[in-house]
Design an enzyme around this catalytic site. Structure first.
Site, PDB file in Angstrom:
ATOM      1  N   SER A 190     -58.441 -70.581-101.994  1.00 14.34           N
ATOM      2  CA  SER A 190     -59.600 -70.822-102.839  1.00 14.34           C
ATOM      3  C   SER A 190     -60.381 -72.046-102.343  1.00 14.34           C
ATOM      4  O   SER A 190     -60.768 -72.100-101.192  1.00 14.34           O
ATOM      5  CB  SER A 190     -59.150 -70.968-104.299  1.00 14.34           C
ATOM      6  OG  SER A 190     -60.229 -70.865-105.176  1.00 14.34           O
ATOM      7  N   TYR A 191     -60.603 -73.054-103.209  1.00 20.05           N
ATOM      8  CA  TYR A 191     -61.345 -74.240-102.768  1.00 20.05           C
ATOM      9  C   TYR A 191     -60.559 -75.059-101.747  1.00 20.05           C
ATOM     10  O   TYR A 191     -61.118 -75.963-101.112  1.00 20.05           O
ATOM     11  CB  TYR A 191     -61.741 -75.105-103.965  1.00 20.05           C
ATOM     12  CG  TYR A 191     -62.777 -76.144-103.601  1.00 20.05           C
ATOM     13  CD1 TYR A 191     -64.112 -75.775-103.394  1.00 20.05           C
ATOM     14  CD2 TYR A 191     -62.436 -77.477-103.427  1.00 20.05           C
ATOM     15  CE1 TYR A 191     -65.063 -76.720-103.034  1.00 20.05           C
ATOM     16  CE2 TYR A 191     -63.380 -78.427-103.071  1.00 20.05           C
ATOM     17  CZ  TYR A 191     -64.691 -78.046-102.872  1.00 20.05           C
ATOM     18  OH  TYR A 191     -65.633 -78.981-102.507  1.00 20.05           O
ATOM     19  N   GLY A 233     -59.549 -75.157-106.768  1.00 19.00           N
ATOM     20  CA  GLY A 233     -60.227 -75.558-108.002  1.00 19.00           C
ATOM     21  C   GLY A 233     -61.717 -75.725-107.737  1.00 19.00           C
ATOM     22  O   GLY A 233     -62.462 -74.758-107.806  1.00 19.00           O
ATOM     23  N   ASP A 289     -59.522 -59.224-104.587  1.00 20.72           N
ATOM     24  CA  ASP A 289     -60.098 -60.423-105.190  1.00 20.72           C
ATOM     25  C   ASP A 289     -61.605 -60.287-105.265  1.00 20.72           C
ATOM     26  O   ASP A 289     -62.258 -59.990-104.262  1.00 20.72           O
ATOM     27  CB  ASP A 289     -59.721 -61.649-104.355  1.00 20.72           C
ATOM     28  CG  ASP A 289     -60.379 -62.924-104.850  1.00 20.72           C
ATOM     29  OD1 ASP A 289     -60.694 -63.007-106.057  1.00 20.72           O
ATOM     30  OD2 ASP A 289     -60.570 -63.849-104.033  1.00 20.72           O
ATOM     31  N   HIS A 347     -56.622 -62.813-105.577  1.00 19.24           N
ATOM     32  CA  HIS A 347     -56.951 -64.162-105.124  1.00 19.24           C
ATOM     33  C   HIS A 347     -55.702 -64.962-104.794  1.00 19.24           C
ATOM     34  O   HIS A 347     -55.651 -65.688-103.808  1.00 19.24           O
ATOM     35  CB  HIS A 347     -57.754 -64.849-106.233  1.00 19.24           C
ATOM     36  CG  HIS A 347     -58.417 -66.119-105.818  1.00 19.24           C
ATOM     37  ND1 HIS A 347     -59.540 -66.151-105.020  1.00 19.24           N
ATOM     38  CD2 HIS A 347     -58.128 -67.423-106.103  1.00 19.24           C
ATOM     39  CE1 HIS A 347     -59.926 -67.415-104.845  1.00 19.24           C
ATOM     40  NE2 HIS A 347     -59.078 -68.192-105.484  1.00 19.24           N
TER      41      HIS A 347
END
Length: 485
Positions: A226-227, A130, A407, A459
């Site tokens: 991701s984050y 996120g 991605d 992703h």
């Protein structure tokens, strides 16, 4: 007494309205974009780096909260999820673990054991990014979990390439305010960032292991995307720091794996725009302007001009997978989904399913307007996580960085640029690896770190290439490179 009652009611109303604010439906792309753009604002998140493990030595977790967990494992067992298919042959658990009793802060988890040899298989914690997105809604229900949601939003189908084939897997919704996780103190939704997320996740783990003591000595791995390129190394850092305190639970951390991971702002953004241009998404003019005016540290008006121009040229595509179709809600849907063909509208199906009353009852959660991402305020976030990765490597932790090669949000170019700054010697040269007699991706092993791509994945690697993702994670858990043939 009346004043106390009124004060309590006002606090509950404040909490209610703050929860409404956070229930807006966003996605991981938007949340990461928000954070990246906030770096250029007049009030960016604090970017202080993490202390070294030796300096930290667990000092910020004293005293450590450990609650009573008697009977809670049995209470958390899921008999069956509504709409689940026949043939489920593994144990499922879900519920809350309190991490701060004074604030009433509790994190939601979903845990699935392996259907075969669960007593000997390792334990994996999965984290989505996120920041502020759900590891349950994304990771468990759209990626590597045992089920996916049909288009009716009411029934499930099996994922035959679920990661619990290779390990026992915990999905954690963190920090409080994300998914079903909550706090009774509304300020917790505004004043949160990397450090408290790592601390709360560590406290969760220590307490979860009290609830499931049979896993205390099990080999433990952390994975995410991701984050979670921040979350995973920072939690690993916190675990190692606190393992030095012999009065606390020693967590048998063996390795981390981060996918399409945001780990360094400068190389991350540079790699993104280079990827756009090399994949014919942006013009020569925009690329020339970016190369001339952007150092991705200090953003000038001319740099911003060409970045915005490039963003507009990319157009309305799924940046998570630049070759994937977009969700068209009006399109006819098949009654049963297929793990071989990821449905771009899966977010909608998961949202509908997890907001069913009977589903929330089976998950042992309090009534919640669940959303995939929440608007928690982000107060601290280092601009690079590379020093933390270097510390983990120095401590002998296995570090894998994997990247779906379609991605565009955190592309493989960003991962390669970031890793190249570490200047690690190559142990095993770049080569293809295989899954089901096809090239699954490419891999290079450095001293202390492995970089691998996943061919044809976006992703959310396990969503787009579930079989290749299972081959990859199985190799990681076995601490060997993916198959050479």
């Amino acid at each position: 007494m009346m004043k106390l009652q009124i004060s309590h009611i006002l606090k509950q109303l404040l909490l209610f309205f703050s929860l409404l604010r956070f229930s807006c439906e966003a996605n991981q792309i938007e949340k990461l974009n928000e954070l990246i753009k906030s770096r250029r604002s007049v009030n960016p998140p604090r970017a202080e780096s993490w202390a070294s493990l030796d300096e930290l030595n667990g000092q910020y977790l004293s005293p450590l909260y450990v609650g009573s967990h008697e009977g809670l494992k049995e209470a958390n067992k899921i008999e069956a999820l509504p709409g689940q298919p026949e043939g489920v042959d593994f144990n499922q658990y879900s519920g809350y673990v309190t991490v701060d009793p004074r604030a009433g802060r509790a994190l939601f988890y979903y845990f699935v054991e392996s259907p075969q040899d669960s007593a000997t298989k390792p334990l994996v914690l999965w984290l989505n990014g996120g920041p502020g997105c759900s590891s349950f809604g994304y990771g468990a229900m759209e990626e590597l979990g045992p089920f996916r949601v049909n288009s009716d939003g009411k029934t499930l189908y099996l994922n035959e390439y679920a990661w619990n084939k290779a390990a026992n897997v915990i999905f954690l919704e963190s920090p409080a305010g994300v998914g079903f996780s909550y706090s009774n103190r509304s300020s917790d939704y505004y004043n949160v960032g990397d450090k408290r997320t790592a601390i709360d996740s560590y406290i969760f783990l220590v307490n979860w292991l009290e609830r499931f003591p049979e896993y205390k000595n099990r080999d433990f791995f952390i994975a995410g995307e991701s984050y979670a390129g921040h979350y995973v190394p920072q939690l690993a850092h916190t675990i190692l720091s606190n393992n030095n305190n012999t009065k606390r639970t020693v967590i048998n951390l063996k390795g981390i794996a981060i996918g399409n991971a945001w780990i360094d702002d400068k190389t991350g953004e540079q790699g993104t725009y280079d990827y756009f241009w090399t994949h014919a998404l942006t013009s020569d003019e925009s690329q020339a302007g970016i190369l001339k005016y952007c150092d991705f540290v200090n953003y000038t008006s001319l740099c911003d001009k060409y970045l915005s121009q490039a963003d507009n040229e990319v157009g309305y595509i799924d940046i998570y997978n630049i070759y994937a179709p977009m969700c068209k809600s009006s399109a006819p849907k098949s009654s049963t989904g297929s793990v071989y063909d990821f449905d771009p509208c899966s977010d909608d199906y998961v949202y509908n399913y997890l907001n069913l009353k009977e589903v929330q009852t089976s998950l042992h959660v309090r009534p919640t307007q669940w959303s995939s991402c929440s608007g928690v305020g982000w107060t601290d976030s280092p601009t690079t996580i590379l020093p933390t990765l270097k510390q983990l490597i120095a401590y002998g932790i296995s570090v894998w960085v994997y990247s779906g090669d379609t991605d565009g949000r955190v592309p493989v170019t960003s991962s390669r640029y970031s890793i190249n700054t570490l200047k690690l010697p190559v142990v095993n040269a770049w080569r293809p690896w295989y899954s089901s007699q096809e090239v699954g991706g490419h891999v290079v092993q450095y001293k202390g770190l492995t970089l691998t791509t996943v061919r044809g994945a976006g992703h959310l690697v396990p969503s787009y290439q579930p079989e290749r993702a299972l081959t990859l994670i199985s190799s990681f858990l076995q601490r060997k490179l993916p198959p050479p043939s």
